[in-house]
Design an enzyme around this catalytic site. Structure first.
Site, mmCIF file in Angstrom:
data_model
loop_
_atom_site.group_PDB
_atom_site.id
_atom_site.type_symbol
_atom_site.label_atom_id
_atom_site.label_comp_id
_atom_site.label_asym_id
_atom_site.label_seq_id
_atom_site.Cartn_x
_atom_site.Cartn_y
_atom_site.Cartn_z
ATOM 1 N N ARG A 1 -35.588 -7.613 6.568
ATOM 2 C CA ARG A 1 -34.766 -7.322 5.389
ATOM 3 C C ARG A 1 -35.575 -7.492 4.092
ATOM 4 O O ARG A 1 -35.410 -6.728 3.136
ATOM 5 C CB ARG A 1 -33.527 -8.216 5.388
ATOM 6 C CG ARG A 1 -32.498 -7.776 4.353
ATOM 7 C CD ARG A 1 -31.199 -8.516 4.511
ATOM 8 N NE ARG A 1 -31.363 -9.954 4.314
ATOM 9 C CZ ARG A 1 -30.422 -10.858 4.568
ATOM 10 N NH1 ARG A 1 -29.246 -10.481 5.049
ATOM 11 N NH2 ARG A 1 -30.626 -12.138 4.355
ATOM 12 N N LYS B 1 -31.603 -7.307 -0.986
ATOM 13 C CA LYS B 1 -31.376 -8.644 -1.563
ATOM 14 C C LYS B 1 -32.249 -8.795 -2.802
ATOM 15 O O LYS B 1 -33.375 -9.296 -2.738
ATOM 16 C CB LYS B 1 -31.683 -9.706 -0.498
ATOM 17 C CG LYS B 1 -30.937 -11.011 -0.708
ATOM 18 C CD LYS B 1 -30.895 -11.813 0.572
ATOM 19 C CE LYS B 1 -30.424 -13.229 0.376
ATOM 20 N NZ LYS B 1 -29.075 -13.374 -0.137
ATOM 21 N N GLU C 1 -17.667 -6.921 0.192
ATOM 22 C CA GLU C 1 -18.087 -8.288 0.548
ATOM 23 C C GLU C 1 -17.877 -9.213 -0.639
ATOM 24 O O GLU C 1 -17.447 -8.766 -1.707
ATOM 25 C CB GLU C 1 -19.546 -8.295 1.008
ATOM 26 C CG GLU C 1 -20.535 -7.862 -0.050
ATOM 27 C CD GLU C 1 -21.995 -7.978 0.395
ATOM 28 O OE1 GLU C 1 -22.289 -8.682 1.371
ATOM 29 O OE2 GLU C 1 -22.842 -7.370 -0.273
HETATM 30 N N1 PLP Z 1 -23.918 -10.771 1.424
HETATM 31 C C1 PLP Z 1 -24.524 -11.260 0.335
HETATM 32 C C2 PLP Z 1 -24.254 -10.617 -0.968
HETATM 33 C C3 PLP Z 1 -25.401 -12.349 0.452
HETATM 34 O O1 PLP Z 1 -26.013 -12.859 -0.620
HETATM 35 C C4 PLP Z 1 -25.621 -12.935 1.713
HETATM 36 C C5 PLP Z 1 -26.534 -14.044 1.870
HETATM 37 O O2 PLP Z 1 -27.669 -13.892 2.183
HETATM 38 C C6 PLP Z 1 -24.942 -12.393 2.818
HETATM 39 C C7 PLP Z 1 -24.107 -11.318 2.634
HETATM 40 C C8 PLP Z 1 -25.142 -12.969 4.178
HETATM 41 O O3 PLP Z 1 -26.374 -12.602 4.720
HETATM 42 P P1 PLP Z 1 -27.090 -13.512 5.799
HETATM 43 O O4 PLP Z 1 -26.117 -13.700 6.887
HETATM 44 O O5 PLP Z 1 -28.273 -12.719 6.228
HETATM 45 O O6 PLP Z 1 -27.444 -14.774 5.126
HETATM 46 C C1 COI Z 2 -27.634 -16.996 1.723
HETATM 47 O O1 COI Z 2 -26.602 -17.122 2.371
HETATM 48 O O2 COI Z 2 -28.750 -17.265 2.184
HETATM 49 C C2 COI Z 2 -27.634 -16.523 0.361
HETATM 50 O O3 COI Z 2 -28.668 -16.153 -0.091
HETATM 51 C C3 COI Z 2 -26.362 -16.491 -0.384
HETATM 52 C C4 COI Z 2 -26.425 -16.979 -1.795
HETATM 53 C C5 COI Z 2 -26.790 -18.408 -1.920
HETATM 54 C C6 COI Z 2 -27.184 -16.087 -2.702
#
Ligand code: PLP
Ligand code: COI
Length: 326
Positions: free
Chosen positions: A74, A176, A212
Site C-alpha cells: 500500500r 494513505k 468510511e
Molecule cells: N481508512 C482510513 C482512512 C485509515 O486511515 C485507516 C488506517 O490506516 C484505515 C481505513 C484502516 O486501514 P488498516 O486496516 O490498513 O490500518
Molecule cells: C491506522 O489505523 O494505522 C491509522 O493510520 C489510522 C489513523 C491513526 C490515521
C-alpha cells in the site's frame, strides 16, 4: 498501562534519504525532530505519505508483526500516486525490523493488550515554489506504544454523516496521504463538538452511499453476511481484508463487497469500524439527516475481534503467513 492513541515517546527513529536517484543507507536517531526547509514540497504542497502497523507482544514474550508486507504494497501505491520513488520490499522490511528491535522494550505487555504502533512515512524535502514534485525525500519510521484509538475495550462509538468530503471521486481517498487527514480535521471537529466520535463519510460523488470514517473502514453484519463498502474513494484497509478472510474461513459468513446506501443501515444487525489503530470498534449510532440508525448487538463483531486479536497476539496460529515473529 499505555492509555489512548497518542505519542508516548520512543527510543530510536529510523531515517533514510533519497538523493541522486537512490535510497541511501538509513540511520537510527534519538530524535523525532529534523531540520527541514519550510519550502519543502511536504510542507507547502502536502507531498507526504504514511503507513500504520503494530508490533504485539505474545504470551511467550515474542514480538509479532501483522502483515507488514501488505503495508509495503500500500505504501508503494501511495508513493506512485504522489510521485515518490519506490523502494524495495526488503529495504522497507529491514528498516521496520531495525526500528522494532531498537524499541523492543517499549512493546506493551501481552496482558495490557496495548501494542507498539509503527508509523513509516515519506516526505518531499526539496524546496519548491512552483507546484512540482521534490527530487529529494526523507523516509522515516517512528514507533511508540499505544492503547485504544477510540475508547478502552470493546466499547461502542457514535458517528454522524457530514456534508464535507475527505476525498474526491477520482482523488486520493484510496491512498494513505497526509492530505486526506488534513481534509478530515474540520468535519471531525464539528462532529466531536456535537458529541460524536467521528464522521461517517459518504461517497463524494452522490452522497448517498457510505464510504468510511476518518481513520477506519466500515463493516456491517446482516444475517449470515459480512458486508463492506465498495468504493474507489476509501482506503483499502489491511484489517478489513483480513477480517473478510477470517469471516469466511472461521465463521462461515458470506462476505460481500458492494456499495451500501445509507438508508440500508436500517437492515443491518451490527456495524463496526475497523483498522490497525481501531482494531474493531463497534458502532452504536449513525446520525444522518435527522434520523439515527441504532445498533445494540455486537455478537459477530465481538467474535471477529477476538479472532483477529488472538492471531495478532499469537494465541492462535493462522494458516496464511500473516504473522512475522521476531
Ligand atoms: N481508512 C482510513 C482512512 C485509515 O486511515 C485507516 C488506517 O490506516 C484505515 C481505513 C484502516 O486501514 P488498516 O486496516 O490498513 O490500518
Ligand atoms: C491506522 O489505523 O494505522 C491509522 O493510520 C489510522 C489513523 C491513526 C490515521
Amino acid at each position: 498501562m499505555v492509555q489512548g492513541f497518542k505519542y508516548h515517546g520512543t527510543n530510536k527513529v529510523f531515517y533514510s534519504k533519497y538523493e541522486n536517484g537512490s535510497w541511501q543507507e538509513g540511520i537510527l536517531s534519538n530524535s523525532i525532530s529534523i531540520e527541514l526547509s519550510v519550502l519543502s514540497s511536504a510542507i507547502q504542497y502536502g507531498q507526504s505519505i504514511f503507513e500504520g502497523l503494530k508490533a504485539y507482544r505474545s504470551k511467550d514474550n515474542r514480538i509479532l508483526l501483522f502483515r507488514p508486507d501488505a503495508n509495503y504494497e500500500r505504501f508503494m501505491t501511495s508513493s506512485e500516486r504522489l510521485l515518490i520513488p519506490r523502494m524495495t520490499k526488503s529495504y522497507f522490511l529491514d528498516a521496520i525490523l531495525k526500528v522494532v528491535d531498537a524499541n523492543r522494550d517499549l512493546v506493551p505487555s501481552y496482558e495490557s493488550k496495548g501494542a507498539l504502533y509503527i508509523r513509516p512515512f515519506i516526505i518531499g524535502t526539496e524546496s519548491v515554489l512552483g507546484v512540482r514534485s521534490s527530487e529529494t525525500f526523507l523516509f522515516g519510521i517512528v514507533a511508540t506504544p499505544v492503547g485504544s484509538y477510540f475508547k478502552d475495550g470493546f466499547q461502542p462509538i457514535r458517528l454522524t454523516t457530514t456534508s464535507y468530503d475527505r476525498a474526491a471521486p477520482n482523488g486520493l481517498g484510496h491512498v494513505k496521504v497526509g492530505a486526506n487527514y488534513a481534509a478530515s480535521l474540520y468535519p471531525k471537529k464539528l462532529a466531536t463538538k456535537d458529541g460524536f466520535d467521528d464522521c461517517l463519510y459518504l461517497d463524494p460523488k452522490t452522497h448517498s452511499k457510505i464510504d468510511e470514517t476518518g481513520a477506519t473502514n466500515i463493516i456491517g453484519i446482516k444475517g449470515n453476511e459480512m458486508i463492506t463498502p465498495q468504493s474507489n474513494s476509501i482506503l483499502p484497509s489491511i484489517t478489513n481484508q483480513s477480517l473478510q478472510i477470517l469471516a469466511k474461513d472461521y465463521l462461515n459468513l458470506k462476505v460481500k463487497k458492494r456499495s451500501i446506501k445509507i438508508n440500508e443501515l436500517e437492515l443491518f444487525d451490527e456495524l463496526g469500524a475497523c483498522g490497525t489503530a481501531a482494531v474493531i470498534t463497534p458502532i452504536k449510532e449513525v446520525y444522518h439527516d435527522g434520523h439515527t440508525y441504532q445498533f445494540d448487538s455486537y455478537v459477530i463483531l465481538h467474535k471477529l475481534y477476538n479472532l483477529l486479536q488472538s492471531i495478532q497476539y499469537g494465541d492462535i496460529k493462522e494458516p496464511y503467513g500473516w504473522v512475522y515473529s521476531l
